[in-house]
Design an enzyme around this catalytic site. Structure first.
Site, PDB file in Angstrom:
ATOM      1  N   LYS A   1       0.778  -1.346   0.155  1.00 17.24           N
ATOM      2  CA  LYS A   1      -0.074  -0.108  -0.111  1.00 17.24           C
ATOM      3  C   LYS A   1       0.871   1.170   0.021  1.00 17.24           C
ATOM      4  O   LYS A   1       2.107   1.350   0.212  1.00 17.24           O
ATOM      5  CB  LYS A   1      -0.706   0.274   1.213  1.00 17.24           C
ATOM      6  CG  LYS A   1      -0.149   0.031   2.816  1.00 17.24           C
ATOM      7  CD  LYS A   1      -0.918  -0.430   3.586  1.00 17.24           C
ATOM      8  CE  LYS A   1      -0.390  -0.118   5.032  1.00 17.24           C
ATOM      9  NZ  LYS A   1      -1.034  -0.666   6.255  1.00 17.24           N
TER      10      LYS A   1
ATOM     11  N   ARG B   1     -11.068   0.796  13.982  1.00 17.48           N
ATOM     12  CA  ARG B   1     -10.677   1.686  12.776  1.00 17.48           C
ATOM     13  C   ARG B   1     -11.815   0.958  11.744  1.00 17.48           C
ATOM     14  O   ARG B   1     -12.351   1.880  11.123  1.00 17.48           O
ATOM     15  CB  ARG B   1      -9.229   1.249  12.510  1.00 17.48           C
ATOM     16  CG  ARG B   1      -8.915   2.166  11.065  1.00 17.48           C
ATOM     17  CD  ARG B   1      -7.369   2.159  10.892  1.00 17.48           C
ATOM     18  NE  ARG B   1      -6.963   0.945  10.439  1.00 17.48           N
ATOM     19  CZ  ARG B   1      -5.744   0.516  10.120  1.00 17.48           C
ATOM     20  NH1 ARG B   1      -4.805   1.610   9.964  1.00 17.48           N
ATOM     21  NH2 ARG B   1      -5.314  -0.733   9.741  1.00 17.48           N
TER      22      ARG B   1
ATOM     23  N   TYR C   1      17.356  30.105   7.457  1.00 15.85           N
ATOM     24  CA  TYR C   1      16.194  30.696   7.839  1.00 15.85           C
ATOM     25  C   TYR C   1      16.365  30.862   9.355  1.00 15.85           C
ATOM     26  O   TYR C   1      16.827  29.662  10.278  1.00 15.85           O
ATOM     27  CB  TYR C   1      14.962  30.222   7.669  1.00 15.85           C
ATOM     28  CG  TYR C   1      14.647  30.266   6.050  1.00 15.85           C
ATOM     29  CD1 TYR C   1      14.372  31.623   5.313  1.00 15.85           C
ATOM     30  CD2 TYR C   1      14.347  29.184   5.379  1.00 15.85           C
ATOM     31  CE1 TYR C   1      14.287  31.791   4.122  1.00 15.85           C
ATOM     32  CE2 TYR C   1      14.058  29.160   3.859  1.00 15.85           C
ATOM     33  CZ  TYR C   1      13.904  30.483   3.402  1.00 15.85           C
ATOM     34  OH  TYR C   1      13.550  30.578   1.965  1.00 15.85           O
TER      35      TYR C   1
ATOM     36  N   MET D   1      12.866  24.698   1.784  1.00  7.33           N
ATOM     37  CA  MET D   1      11.995  23.931   0.955  1.00  7.33           C
ATOM     38  C   MET D   1      12.685  23.006   0.064  1.00  7.33           C
ATOM     39  O   MET D   1      12.358  21.871  -0.399  1.00  7.33           O
ATOM     40  CB  MET D   1      10.770  24.984   0.357  1.00  7.33           C
ATOM     41  CG  MET D   1       9.882  24.187  -0.391  1.00  7.33           C
ATOM     42  SD  MET D   1       8.928  25.342  -1.313  1.00  7.33           S
ATOM     43  CE  MET D   1       8.209  26.151  -0.155  1.00  7.33           C
TER      44      MET D   1
HETATM   45  C1  LIG Z   1      -0.413  -1.713   6.898  1.00  7.38           C
HETATM   46  C2  LIG Z   1      -0.975  -2.862   7.397  1.00  7.38           C
HETATM   47  C3  LIG Z   1       0.001  -3.959   7.630  1.00  7.38           C
HETATM   48  C4  LIG Z   1       1.389  -4.098   7.504  1.00  7.38           C
HETATM   49  O1  LIG Z   1       2.009  -3.387   8.765  1.00  7.38           O
HETATM   50  P1  LIG Z   1       3.321  -3.117   9.372  1.00  7.38           P
HETATM   51  O2  LIG Z   1       3.320  -2.425  10.693  1.00  7.38           O
HETATM   52  O3  LIG Z   1       3.706  -2.257   8.421  1.00  7.38           O
HETATM   53  O4  LIG Z   1       3.968  -4.445   8.966  1.00  7.38           O
HETATM   54  C5  LIG Z   1      -0.695  -5.255   8.019  1.00  7.38           C
HETATM   55  N1  LIG Z   1      -2.187  -5.245   7.957  1.00  7.38           N
HETATM   56  C6  LIG Z   1      -2.945  -4.369   7.780  1.00  7.38           C
HETATM   57  C7  LIG Z   1      -4.439  -4.335   7.668  1.00  7.38           C
HETATM   58  C8  LIG Z   1      -2.304  -2.917   7.362  1.00  7.38           C
HETATM   59  O5  LIG Z   1      -3.213  -2.063   7.269  1.00  7.38           O
END
Ligand SMILES: *Cc1c(COP(=O)(O)O)cnc(C)c1O
Length: 360
Positions: free
Chosen positions: A33, A125, A245, A293
């Site tokens: 993801k 969640r 800055y 930046m």
């Molecule tokens: C992101 C995610 C993971 C992986 O989690 P990590 O902490 O990066 O290993 C696994 N299961 C779900 C449902 C997630 O959203």
């Protein structure tokens, strides 16, 4: 010539995946993801193909479509809840939703396609509450999930929350009309914490990308991501003169200062001002003054720095390495945030063991 870039070591990524799979003792459902935590989802998925993962995990239908366009044919699970209006897009790309809402499950059932039931065991969640599964038994009888899973909220901690969540998950599994073939729960930190797996798949994410989340972890990931940048200017500042800055850094004596063309607009975060550590020819050097930046300044007084030399802002240079965890700690960031916050202005350069190079 590339001035600044993110290098991704796909062979290291694959070795990290193999290490997790070996410890868990079950096939992988690697999480790619958010563009594989910023490092390039398609490149990561293709590199992991060699490990014969069960499938891949993404956050959105769009991310899944990108993998399909890239030729990934294994199952792709979309882990963020979908709206009913998205069902058609998922069906067309042959994506598998993670569902928890009864109305959406009812609608998805009409596609006749696979789906995974998410059980909320305490993360609050997404997913069907573990103690609501029994009341949805009729629905789950009509439309049986191909998989069922939950997600731990504190897998990186040594508390009892995992046991509490697993007991709730067991309770939910027992309330299902039948146990699906695919049952999964562990993210990367959970596999680090306990093995072998009790389930049929594991879902590592950040570990694949070079981040251990537990102190004294039995698994040590190889670094995968490096941020590299060439020195575009060099100057000497005199004792008492300030850099960047706000003039927050003042030279204690005459100092040589290098400027690299990477700033917070690249995801090299502002909180690394006066704190970040980098590597030049294997030597540790320090960020001085605020990160701006587009540019960041470093004290290179004790080095042979020359214009065009490459500074490693993250990752390995020679024997030494600035890990994602170390840099994130210096900037008071989570390692997840640091990686996913790297912007696309830094081109991704992917390398595999044969040193073939392909800029994304
Ligand atoms: C992101 C995610 C993971 C992986 O989690 P990590 O902490 O990066 O290993 C696994 N299961 C779900 C449902 C997630 O959203």
């Amino acid at each position: 010539m590339t001035r600044a870039w993110v290098e991704v070591d796909l062979a290291a990524l694959r070795r990290n995946g193999a290490a997790v799979a070996a410890r868990a003792g079950v096939p992988l459902l690697p999480m790619v993801k958010a563009d594989a935590y910023g490092l390039g989802a398609l490149h990561a998925a293709l590199a992991l193909e060699e490990l014969a993962p069960w499938g891949f995990g993404v956050g959105t239908a769009t991310e899944g479509e990108e993998l399909r366009r890239g030729g990934i044919t294994r199952p792709i699970v979309v882990f963020t809840p979908i709206l009913r209006t998205e069902i058609d897009a998922l069906r067309r790309a042959d994506l598998t939703p993670a569902l928890g809402d009864a109305a959406v499950i009812e609608s998805w059932a009409r596609t006749g396609r696979d789906w995974h039931l998410q059980i909320d065991t305490g993360m609050s969640r997404a997913g069907m509450r573990w103690d609501h599964v029994a009341e949805h038994r009729a629905l789950l009888e009509r439309t049986r999930p191909a998989g069922v899973f939950t997600h731990f909220h504190s897998a990186d901690l040594e508390d009892d929350s995992r046991d509490v969540q697993e007991a709730r998950f067991d309770e939910a599994l027992a309330a299902l009309p039948e146990r699906p073939a695919l049952v999964h729960a562990e993210n990367g930190p959970a596999v680090e914490g306990r093995a072998p797996s009790r389930w049929s798949l594991c879902r590592p994410g950040v570990f694949l990308y070079g981040v251990a989340t537990r102190a004294n972890s039995p698994l040590v990931p190889e670094p995968v991501a490096s941020i590299r940048a060439r020195i575009v200017e060099l100057r000497t500042v005199n004792k008492g003169e300030t850099v960047s800055y706000g003039g927050t850094w003042r030279a204690p004596d005459a100092r040589r200062i290098a400027t690299v063309p990477v700033g917070y607009a690249d995801g090299y975060r502002r909180s690394l001002g006066n704190r970040g550590i980098a590597l030049l020819a294997g030597q540790r050097i320090h960020v001085v003054g605020r990160v701006t930046m587009d540019m960041t300044m470093l004290d290179v007084t004790d080095t042979d720095a020359a214009l065009g030399d490459v500074i490693t802002l993250l990752g390995r240079d020679g024997e030494d390495v600035v890990t994602v965890s170390e840099l994130a700690g210096l900037g008071e960031l989570s390692p997840y945030e640091l990686l996913t916050g790297l912007h696309q202005r830094l081109p991704r350069v992917h390398r595999d063991s044969d040193d073939a190079e392909a800029a994304a």
